[in-house]
Design a protein around this motif. Structure first.
Motif, short mmCIF file in Angstrom:
data_model
loop_
_atom_site.label_atom_id
_atom_site.label_comp_id
_atom_site.label_asym_id
_atom_site.label_seq_id
_atom_site.Cartn_x
_atom_site.Cartn_y
_atom_site.Cartn_z
N THR A 188 0.82 -1.22 0.00
CA THR A 188 0.00 0.00 0.00
C THR A 188 0.85 1.26 0.00
N LEU A 189 2.11 1.14 0.40
CA LEU A 189 2.99 2.32 0.43
C LEU A 189 3.46 2.72 -0.96
N THR A 194 2.46 7.76 -0.21
CA THR A 194 3.05 6.78 0.72
C THR A 194 2.12 6.51 1.91
N TYR A 195 2.61 6.71 3.15
CA TYR A 195 1.86 6.31 4.34
C TYR A 195 0.59 7.12 4.56
N GLU A 196 0.50 8.33 3.99
CA GLU A 196 -0.68 9.17 4.20
C GLU A 196 -1.95 8.54 3.64
N LEU A 243 -2.96 5.61 3.99
CA LEU A 243 -3.55 4.67 4.94
C LEU A 243 -4.61 5.34 5.81
#
Length: 688
Positions: A229-230, A235-237, A239
């Motif tokens: 998912t990254l 990237t992490y946002e 999620l």
């Protein structure tokens, strides 16, 4: 050998049939609001070679952070549109839907479901989801969720299939925020496997080497899928993005698809589906797998929290329903029964044919009444097309205030020359901007000051929406264009003087038309309305307004012709239902004045069919029944009208329009003097 071949042929026939059914039921004209800004964003991505990270489409949220989590859908959609147009988009979506339900039926079959049970369960799921099969990114979530289930089911025999999950997630996370559903399914399977191992430990049985390997591989696949998912621009946002709307009360209470299920009426097919699923599971509960329990529980909670998640529950529950129907029938009939065991003999043929015919007739029942909505192209009279043409032709400049649902279409028509006030990207705008938009839309206290705050120069709104009378009495805004549902009004300011002089539509504007009827310049109004019917031959409201003036002058025959003309236009063009209802409402008055009471009653009943919430129609119908001496029917209509007026009064009270609310409540009290709720509310208002 022959029986196995027959089974394969039957399976292929059923899969082909479900594909064609899914393709046909989703082959309808474009009618959703958001596809337009998705297309414009896709064009931006291709032309600029970059993915937007801040808002580019509005002036109210300009520069605010925008996590465009559907960028890949937009880029693909724009490329299809640029090659094959809107027809290409519709056909591509229909192919995608057909494929989704083929995959879903394969999941059912992989889980040991009987072919007919799998066909009927998948077909039922298709009919439930049909109203949601728009060209929107969530279509890919349905596809990927079905594919997710198929991969997990196939991995029970060949674990190598699990290697596809991270690859699938790389695409999914860049297409739609529904990728979280894939996580939930994986965690449910992992939890189910863990509970299975725990149960073996509880019984004192040793774990086999193969079971441990399967568990470790599933854990590794889950971790790899999370890591995948990254691989997105944010990237992490990304999620956190799917959860940003959850807990924002303003959206949960006002945006239909985010409303909790218990607040909404309808959804009868879903309730039947839920009942059948629970019933089928109940009779074979011993065969219910732990992962199925968790998935049913999680996704039914999600569906109850927001009705847009119904589609996720249906995809998850369909294989469970088909499997347990199969188990229940096996238990009831036994494998030796001819009805169950022999599929390709005459009786089996009849059962399979009956299943196909049932779905075919259901498809015809869905399509035939809505046949004007099916096909290629854009559904007519849904978007402010003519108003947008007028704004371009008149070269109106400055900031606009627009309807929330029209924002996407106006982005499509005007970007980058003009930017919108708001569109469907609620997360970008935030609750503060949405509340300001709502204040203006509903004509709440200080709505004019809110427009001033944003420097709005013109409005493009749906004047058929229920707004307080004071909204239309505001003289700082001059109507310069209207059609059957759209009104364009411009600020009465020196810089707009030339536009106002050229396009001033105050005399004929439907929003203040009753006020104009008392003036002496009736002939001028008639002339302008006749010009309107020539300029816009499909404007039914112009004919209704003409009919109202002619009726007022006593020319009933001419008035009736205008009303029938409006009805004919709406039936031919598939126009807004409330315009047809209004035409029948005024037609009833004309027929009554001619002495045709029964015809007037039929007109009122037709008006109610198209406008079931119009209070005045029930009141008029009650009066007609009363004149005929049908007291019981009259009383029923008066009670319905009183209830309707009461509800409108409460709505206006909620908007802070006390005088408007009292007017409606007093009308309700006249029709239902013994209704204690109405009287209590009036006493409460008098006390305040």
């Amino acid at each position: 050998m022959g029986t196995r071949r027959n089974h394969s042929y039957l399976k292929l026939i059923f899969l082909l049939f479900i594909f064609l059914l899914g393709f046909s039921l989703s082959l309808h004209k474009i009618s959703n609001w958001d596809i337009w800004w998705h297309l414009r964003a896709g064009e931006y991505i291709w032309e600029k070679g970059l993915i937007p990270r801040e808002d580019i489409f509005s002036f109210t949220a300009e520069g605010r952070k925008w996590i465009d989590h559907t960028w890949l859908f937009q880029a693909v959609s724009w490329k299809i549109y640029s090659v094959a147009g809107l027809a290409g988009l519709i056909i591509s979506k229909a192919l995608l839907v057909g494929t989704t339900f083929v995959l879903l039926m394969l999941v059912c079959l992989r889980r040991g479901s009987h072919k007919t049970a799998a066909l009927l369960a998948t077909g039922f799921a298709l009919f439930i989801l049909r109203p949601r099969l728009f060209i929107r990114p969530h279509i890919f979530t349905l596809l990927f969720l079905a594919l997710h289930l198929l991969i997990l089911e196939s991995s029970t025999k060949r674990r190598i299939w699990l290697a596809l999950l991270p690859l699938l997630m790389v695409i999914w996370v860049n297409v739609h925020g529904g990728f979280v559903a894939g996580f939930i399914v994986l965690f449910c399977h992992l939890a189910g496997f863990t509970s299975h191992l725990g149960f073996l430990k509880f019984k004192g049985e040793a774990w086999s080497r193969e079971e441990l390997q399967s568990f470790y591989i599933l854990v590794a696949a889950t971790l790899a899928t999370i890591a995948a998912t990254l691989l997105n621009p944010y990237t992490y946002e990304i999620l956190a993005f799917p959860f940003r709307l959850i807990g924002q009360k303003t959206y949960m209470e006002n945006i239909f698809e985010w409303m909790p299920l218990w607040r909404l009426k309808g959804f009868y097919l879903f309730w039947i589906f839920l009942f059948l699923t629970l019933t089928a599971v109940f009779f074979s509960w011993r065969n219910l797998q732990p992962s199925d329990i968790l998935q049913l529980l999680v996704f039914v909670i999600l569906a109850f929290l927001a009705q847009r998640h119904i589609e996720l529950f249906v995809i998850i529950a369909t294989p469970i329903l088909a499997r347990h129907i199969t188990l229940d029938l096996k238990k009831a009939l036994s494998d030796k029964t001819l009805l169950w065991g022999v599929e390709m003999r005459p009786l089996g043929h009849l059962i399979n044919l009956a299943a196909i015919l049932l779905l075919v007739f259901a498809g015809i029942w869905v399509i035939f009444p809505r046949r004007s909505a099916f096909g290629l192209g854009v559904r007519s009279r849904l978007y402010p097309e003519k108003a947008a043409d007028f704004i371009k032709q008149a070269r109106i400049t400055g900031r606009m205030y627009n309807e929330y649902e029209w924002g996407g279409y106006l982005i499509w028509r005007f970007f980058p020359q003009r930017k919108v006030f708001m569109d469907g990207r609620t997360v970008v705008y935030g609750e503060d901007l949405y509340q300001d938009w709502t204040k203006i839309s509903e004509g709440r206290k200080h709505w004019q000051e809110t427009l001033d705050k944003y420097g709005v120069n013109f409005l493009i709104i749906n004047y058929q929406k229920d707004r307080p009378a004071s909204f239309w009495e505001e003289e700082r805004w001059v109507p310069i264009y209207w059609d059957d549902y759209t009104l364009v009004a411009i600020r009465d300011a020196p810089e707009n003087r030339s536009l106002i002089e050229k396009y001033d539509a105050r005399l004929t504007s439907p929003t203040i038309f009753p006020r104009n009827l008392s003036r002496d310049n009736v002939q001028t109004i008639i002339t302008k309305l006749e010009e309107k019917t020539i300029q816009d031959p499909e404007c039914a409201v112009a004919h209704i307004l003409l009919g109202r003036i002619l009726r007022r002058q006593g020319n009933l025959e001419a008035a009736i012709r205008e009303y029938y003309r409006a009805i004919e236009i709406e039936s031919r063009t598939g126009g807004p239902y409330y315009v047809t209802g209004a035409a029948y409402y005024f037609l009833a008055a004309a027929h009554y004045l001619q002495g045709y009471t029964q015809a007037a009653i039929e007109d009122c009943l037709s008006a109610i069919k198209f406008m079931p919430t119009n209070c005045d129609t029930y009141n008029r119908l009650g009066t007609l029944y009363q004149n005929l001496g049908e007291t019981e029917k009259a009383q029923k209509m008066f009670e319905q009208a009183a209830l309707c007026y009461f509800r409108r009064g409460l709505i206006q009270l909620g908007l802070g329009e006390t005088e408007e609310a009292k007017k409606w409540l007093e009308q309700a009290a006249v029709l239902a003097p013994e209704n204690e709720a109405i009287r209590a509310k009036l006493r409460e208002m008098d006390a305040d």
